[in-house]
Structures are given as C-alpha cells and as structure tokens.
Design a protein around this motif. Structure first.
Motif, PDB file in Angstrom:
ATOM      1  N   ARG A  49       0.834  -1.204   0.000  1.00  0.00           N
ATOM      2  CA  ARG A  49       0.000   0.000   0.000  1.00  0.00           C
ATOM      3  C   ARG A  49       0.869   1.255   0.000  1.00  0.00           C
ATOM      4  NH1 ARG A  49      -5.260  -1.034   0.082  1.00  0.00           N
ATOM      5  NH2 ARG A  49      -5.814  -3.179   0.647  1.00  0.00           N
ATOM      6  N   PHE A  51       2.462   4.870   0.599  1.00  0.00           N
ATOM      7  CA  PHE A  51       2.767   5.963   1.519  1.00  0.00           C
ATOM      8  C   PHE A  51       3.335   7.056   0.630  1.00  0.00           C
ATOM      9  CE2 PHE A  51       5.215   8.548   4.376  1.00  0.00           C
ATOM     10  CZ  PHE A  51       4.598   8.460   5.623  1.00  0.00           C
ATOM     11  N   THR A  52       2.611   8.148   0.431  1.00  0.00           N
ATOM     12  CA  THR A  52       2.932   9.094  -0.626  1.00  0.00           C
ATOM     13  C   THR A  52       3.662  10.338  -0.113  1.00  0.00           C
ATOM     14  OG1 THR A  52       0.818  10.246  -0.462  1.00  0.00           O
ATOM     15  CG2 THR A  52       0.921   8.345  -1.940  1.00  0.00           C
ATOM     16  N   HIS A  76       4.613  -1.325   3.375  1.00  0.00           N
ATOM     17  CA  HIS A  76       4.093  -0.292   2.484  1.00  0.00           C
ATOM     18  C   HIS A  76       5.102   0.029   1.385  1.00  0.00           C
ATOM     19  CE1 HIS A  76       0.822   0.163   5.250  1.00  0.00           C
ATOM     20  NE2 HIS A  76       0.390   1.284   4.707  1.00  0.00           N
ATOM     21  N   THR A 145       2.958  15.170   2.766  1.00  0.00           N
ATOM     22  CA  THR A 145       3.062  13.730   3.009  1.00  0.00           C
ATOM     23  C   THR A 145       1.671  13.128   3.104  1.00  0.00           C
ATOM     24  OG1 THR A 145       5.129  14.022   4.225  1.00  0.00           O
ATOM     25  CG2 THR A 145       3.939  11.973   4.604  1.00  0.00           C
ATOM     26  N   ASN A 146       1.515  11.955   2.486  1.00  0.00           N
ATOM     27  CA  ASN A 146       0.242  11.221   2.473  1.00  0.00           C
ATOM     28  C   ASN A 146      -0.901  12.060   1.939  1.00  0.00           C
ATOM     29  OD1 ASN A 146       0.693   8.511   2.997  1.00  0.00           O
ATOM     30  ND2 ASN A 146       0.836   8.834   5.204  1.00  0.00           N
ATOM     31  N   PRO A 158      -2.997   7.783  -0.876  1.00  0.00           N
ATOM     32  CA  PRO A 158      -2.495   6.969   0.231  1.00  0.00           C
ATOM     33  C   PRO A 158      -3.331   5.709   0.413  1.00  0.00           C
ATOM     34  CG  PRO A 158      -2.545   9.278   0.863  1.00  0.00           C
ATOM     35  CD  PRO A 158      -3.230   9.189  -0.469  1.00  0.00           C
ATOM     36  N   SER A 159      -2.658   4.584   0.604  1.00  0.00           N
ATOM     37  CA  SER A 159      -3.249   3.256   0.829  1.00  0.00           C
ATOM     38  C   SER A 159      -3.749   2.573  -0.434  1.00  0.00           C
ATOM     39  CB  SER A 159      -4.377   3.296   1.875  1.00  0.00           C
ATOM     40  OG  SER A 159      -3.844   3.641   3.144  1.00  0.00           O
TER      41      SER A 159
END
Length: 225
Positions: A49, A51-52, A76, A145-146, A158-159
């Motif tokens: 998954r 994590f951006t 992740h 982030t995310n 995200p995810s």
C-alpha cells in the motif's frame, strides 16, 4: 475495510502480473497503468500500500528532501512524486539501506534515483523513470506527506495498492480493488485454461474461442472510458 481484508488484497495483487491487472483495468474502464515507470532490475517484484510524498521546487532557504522514512509502516510502498524530473534525484543509498532494513516493500518515483548498485545488491525494489547521480538537495523539497500524487500520469492516493514487476507498475485504487482483483483473477484463470488446453492438444484458436480470450479485456458494458 478491515486490516485483514487489506492484507489479503495486497497478497492477491502480489500473485498477479501487472499485465493481467492492466487488462482487468481496461475491462473496467479504470486507469492505473503508470506510464514510463520501470524497475531498476527486471527481477524486482513488489506489492504494497502507498505511503505518498509530494515534492516541489526548493524554496529559499531550501527545505528538506525528506526525513519521512521512519513513519512508513513495514510492508508499504514509498511513493515519491517529483513531477517526472530527471535532473535531480530524491532517493539514494541511505534511504535504500534503511527501507530494506525496516521491511518496506519498495520505492516508486515519478522521477529518478541514484546509487542503483545498492538496491540491486540488496534486492530492494525501486521503480522510477531512470537513474542519474545528481542530488535533489537544494533543488527540490517535500511539500506534503500522504496526499494524492501523480505517478506516470496516474493518480495515486495513500493506501492504494501498488504492484510492480518486470513490465512496469500499476496502481490499484482502494475504492475499486475488489473489482479489479476479481477481474484479474478471472482473466488469469482463463489464460491458464487456454495454456492447459493447448498443452493437451487443442488448437490455439479453438482454445481461445472456448475461453473467450478475445473478450477478456473488452470494456464491460457501462464501464467508464
């Protein structure tokens, strides 16, 4: 969606090739094929998954290129949107070493990385546009982030599930993952049946007709383009 189901869906994605997942997305009218994002080694396979991280041009004084790695959960995929830049890297050997040690599934970059030798020697999957040695320090900085990002002209939130192999990278949107995975598993089963039938002596055209090969990737009625 429960954590148990999420883990199961990552495992399901990991058993499917990106080509099969791409065909399933075409059938459903969902865009998830990340253009021009390639593994630094054809043997790299990755599922996890997202994590951006979103990058932007450095300010004055410049911000950091990122100390986020300790916040990434094991399993992740770190997803770095550097706007497709090929003149400055956002990933190198220190990050590779730590990510590998922490059990992170891999790194995806809409941009470039350096220190390829270490990701190859550790077997740590890195997917990017290319590799070059020039640092991103004082050239780019972390903006957020995310948050949703753009990877190879695909929106990655995200995810979302990222799946990479020798053919490239696909992003499976969280809201559509059950449909995509089910369609991909159906396509894989049909293709395996065709192989088995041909190995048993059936003509290829007959096997393809029997298992509707030419319709496997056809856009389903009502699916959006």
């Amino acid at each position: 969606m429960s954590e148990q189901i999420e883990d199961r869906n990552v495992a399901r994605a990991g058993r499917l090739d990106t080509a099969t997942l791409s065909d399933a997305m075409d059938r459903l009218g969902i865009v998830g094929q990340c253009r021009a994002i390639k593994p630094r080694d054809a043997g790299f396979r990755m599922a996890g998954r997202a994590f951006t991280i979103l990058y932007g041009p450095a300010a004055s004084p410049p911000g950091t290129v990122g100390d986020f790695i300790d916040d990434v959960p094991p399993g992740h995929v770190i997803v770095l949107d550097n706007g497709g830049r090929t003149d400055a890297t956002v990933w190198g050997d220190i990050m590779t070493e730590i990510a590998h040690r922490r059990g992170i599934a891999g790194t995806v970059i809409d941009g470039i990385n350096r220190d390829v030798h270490l990701c190859l020697s550790l077997g740590y999957p890195v997917f990017s546009r290319d590799n070059w040695m020039r640092t991103g320090k004082d050239r780019v900085q972390v903006e957020a982030t995310n948050v949703p990002v753009n990877i190879g002209d695909v929106r990655v939130a995200p995810s979302d599930i990222l799946r990479g192999d020798a053919d490239g990278l696909v992003s499976i949107p969280r809201g559509h993952e059950e449909r995509i995975l089910a369609a991909a598993e159906e396509i894989e089963a049909a293709e395996n049946a065709i192989r088995k039938a041909v190995a048993g002596g059936m003509r290829l055209d007959e096997a393809r007709a029997q298992y509707r090969y030419h319709q496997l990737q056809t856009r389903a009625e009502g699916a959006k383009p």
